[in-house]
Design an enzyme around this catalytic site. Structure first.
Site, PDB file in Angstrom:
ATOM      1  N   ARG A  24      -0.916  -5.486   8.265  1.00  0.00           N
ATOM      2  CA  ARG A  24      -0.742  -6.449   6.665  1.00  0.00           C
ATOM      3  C   ARG A  24       0.377  -6.289   5.751  1.00  0.00           C
ATOM      4  O   ARG A  24       0.598  -5.529   6.169  1.00  0.00           O
ATOM      5  CB  ARG A  24      -2.050  -5.548   6.164  1.00  0.00           C
ATOM      6  CG  ARG A  24      -2.190  -6.595   4.821  1.00  0.00           C
ATOM      7  CD  ARG A  24      -3.767  -6.448   4.464  1.00  0.00           C
ATOM      8  NE  ARG A  24      -2.923  -4.895   3.709  1.00  0.00           N
ATOM      9  CZ  ARG A  24      -4.224  -5.042   1.600  1.00  0.00           C
ATOM     10  NH1 ARG A  24      -4.838  -5.913   1.942  1.00  0.00           N
ATOM     11  NH2 ARG A  24      -3.683  -4.330   1.310  1.00  0.00           N
ATOM     12  N   THR A  37       2.786 -10.414   1.205  1.00  0.00           N
ATOM     13  CA  THR A  37       1.683 -11.983   0.955  1.00  0.00           C
ATOM     14  C   THR A  37       0.512 -11.484   2.074  1.00  0.00           C
ATOM     15  O   THR A  37      -0.085 -12.314   1.384  1.00  0.00           O
ATOM     16  CB  THR A  37       2.041 -12.473   2.618  1.00  0.00           C
ATOM     17  OG1 THR A  37       1.892 -11.746   3.743  1.00  0.00           O
ATOM     18  CG2 THR A  37       3.490 -12.789   2.794  1.00  0.00           C
ATOM     19  N   ASP A  96      -4.702   3.819   1.296  1.00  0.00           N
ATOM     20  CA  ASP A  96      -3.931   2.995   2.849  1.00  0.00           C
ATOM     21  C   ASP A  96      -4.967   4.065   3.576  1.00  0.00           C
ATOM     22  O   ASP A  96      -4.758   4.922   3.824  1.00  0.00           O
ATOM     23  CB  ASP A  96      -2.748   2.989   2.993  1.00  0.00           C
ATOM     24  CG  ASP A  96      -2.879   2.435   4.150  1.00  0.00           C
ATOM     25  OD1 ASP A  96      -2.480   1.478   4.155  1.00  0.00           O
ATOM     26  OD2 ASP A  96      -2.522   2.816   5.120  1.00  0.00           O
ATOM     27  N   ASP A 125      -2.269   5.892   6.316  1.00  0.00           N
ATOM     28  CA  ASP A 125      -1.922   7.120   5.610  1.00  0.00           C
ATOM     29  C   ASP A 125      -2.842   8.382   5.472  1.00  0.00           C
ATOM     30  O   ASP A 125      -2.033   9.671   5.832  1.00  0.00           O
ATOM     31  CB  ASP A 125      -0.624   6.660   4.215  1.00  0.00           C
ATOM     32  CG  ASP A 125       0.302   5.217   4.063  1.00  0.00           C
ATOM     33  OD1 ASP A 125       0.551   5.195   5.627  1.00  0.00           O
ATOM     34  OD2 ASP A 125       0.227   4.747   3.472  1.00  0.00           O
TER      35      ASP A 125
HETATM   36  O1  LIG Z   1      -7.318  -0.338   0.196  1.00  0.00           O
HETATM   37  C1  LIG Z   1      -6.900  -0.634   1.322  1.00  0.00           C
HETATM   38  C2  LIG Z   1      -6.702  -2.446   1.967  1.00  0.00           C
HETATM   39  C3  LIG Z   1      -6.404  -2.201   2.956  1.00  0.00           C
HETATM   40  N1  LIG Z   1      -6.246  -1.536   3.821  1.00  0.00           N
HETATM   41  C4  LIG Z   1      -5.960  -1.761   5.070  1.00  0.00           C
HETATM   42  O2  LIG Z   1      -5.391  -2.989   5.219  1.00  0.00           O
HETATM   43  C5  LIG Z   1      -5.979  -3.384   5.958  1.00  0.00           C
HETATM   44  C6  LIG Z   1      -6.984  -4.842   6.052  1.00  0.00           C
HETATM   45  O3  LIG Z   1      -6.991  -5.976   5.197  1.00  0.00           O
HETATM   46  P1  LIG Z   1      -6.995  -7.103   4.780  1.00  0.00           P
HETATM   47  O4  LIG Z   1      -6.287  -7.425   3.370  1.00  0.00           O
HETATM   48  O5  LIG Z   1      -8.337  -7.259   4.615  1.00  0.00           O
HETATM   49  O6  LIG Z   1      -6.447  -7.641   6.254  1.00  0.00           O
HETATM   50  C7  LIG Z   1      -6.574  -2.359   7.112  1.00  0.00           C
HETATM   51  O7  LIG Z   1      -7.244  -2.869   8.385  1.00  0.00           O
HETATM   52  C8  LIG Z   1      -6.281  -1.271   6.214  1.00  0.00           C
HETATM   53  O8  LIG Z   1      -6.305  -0.808   6.941  1.00  0.00           O
HETATM   54  C9  LIG Z   1      -6.345   0.156   3.270  1.00  0.00           C
HETATM   55  O9  LIG Z   1      -6.094   1.097   3.853  1.00  0.00           O
HETATM   56  N2  LIG Z   1      -6.791   0.196   2.408  1.00  0.00           N
HETATM   57  O1  LIG Z   2      -3.780  -2.819   7.761  1.00  0.00           O
HETATM   58  P1  LIG Z   2      -1.612  -1.047   7.358  1.00  0.00           P
HETATM   59  O2  LIG Z   2      -1.511  -2.533   7.449  1.00  0.00           O
HETATM   60  O3  LIG Z   2      -2.909  -1.074   6.502  1.00  0.00           O
HETATM   61  O4  LIG Z   2      -1.994  -1.869   9.123  1.00  0.00           O
HETATM   62  P2  LIG Z   2      -2.742   0.393   9.357  1.00  0.00           P
HETATM   63  O5  LIG Z   2      -4.238   0.560   9.259  1.00  0.00           O
HETATM   64  O6  LIG Z   2      -1.631   0.706  10.517  1.00  0.00           O
HETATM   65  O7  LIG Z   2      -2.576   1.533   8.191  1.00  0.00           O
HETATM   66 MG   LIG Z   3      -2.316   1.002   6.497  1.00  0.00          MG
END
Ligand SMILES: O=c1ccn([C@@H]2O[C@H](COP(=O)(O)O)[C@@H](O)[C@H]2O)c(=O)[nH]1
Ligand SMILES: O=P(O)(O)OP(=O)(O)O
Ligand SMILES: [Mg+2]
Length: 210
Positions: free
Chosen positions: A103, A107, A201, A204
């Protein structure tokens, strides 16, 4: 879209530890795996089975086996990988496909950087794994890939979801056979697109990259 939010004290207890900022990565990984196994029980409620005849030590009897074509499980990398083991423990015969998505932090749009799925998903039941349903962009795109290849129905399993993400997913998958299974439905998204209260995250925290 059918939405199922878990309502079980064991799930809420495990999610509480998962959310805690002081929970280290190894514990976070085991809890994510355990939670998926618990959620998968509900998520596989409509998995297709067929009758089989077997012989017990005492008598012949009929039972069921998971039907062909086998279900396809798709973790969304990276964070969804932390849910794979918990799912395949419950459905060991499932095939596994992969989608890598990241992500954009500004954006909040997802970009797909890896895709390893069967070309033809006709008649397949698919299970998508992503711990966090935030804006819904990643999951909507992933589910779109599966229906474009002919998937019959898709069940998404997420540990936490935001109301904004549930609404976006509902809109993006209108008219499709989609089920969403959530460990908990949180309050909202913050200005950075993180789920509140959430857990930070997930990628992470799983892989110690904070
Ligand atoms: O609190 C959060 C929010 C998102 N993530 C990471 O982002 C994607 C999902 O985001 P969308 O906005 O629904 O596309 C998800 O795969 C998580 O990896 C997160 O870790 N923590
Ligand atoms: O969805 P993101 O961007 O948080 O990616 P990842 O799952 O690699 O942390
Ligand atoms: Mg992530």
């Amino acid at each position: 879209m059918r939405v199922h939010v878990a309502d079980h004290p064991l799930i809420t207890h495990k999610l509480t530890v998962l959310r805690d900022i002081n929970t280290p990565s190894p514990t976070f990984r085991s809890l994510a795996e355990e939670l998926v196994t618990l959620l998968a029980y509900e998520a596989t409620r409509n998995v297709r089975v067929e009758p089989v005849t077997i012989q017990t030590p005492v008598a012949e009897t009929t039972g069921v086996a998971i039907s062909d074509p086998r279900p396809l499980v798709v973790p969304i990398l990276r964070a969804g990988l932390g849910m794979l083991e918990g799912m395949t423990k419950l459905v060991p015969s499932a095939e596994v496909g992969f989608l890598g998505m990241v992500r954009n932090e500004e954006t909040l749009e997802p970009t797909t950087y890896a895709e390893r799925l069967p070309d033809d998903l006709s008649d397949r039941q698919c299970f998508v794994l992503d711990p966090m349903l935030a804006t819904g962009g990643s999951l909507s795109a992933a589910i779109g890939f599966l229906f474009d290849r002919g998937a019959q129905d898709v069940t998404a399993i997420c540990l936490l979801g935001a109301p904004e993400g549930v609404a976006a997913l509902e809109k993006a998958t209108e008219g499709r056979d989609v089920t969403l299974v959530l460990g908990a439905l949180d309050e909202r998204l913050n200005e950075k697109g993180y789920i509140v209260p959430g857990l930070g995250d997930a990628g992470d925290r799983l892989y110690g990259t904070v």
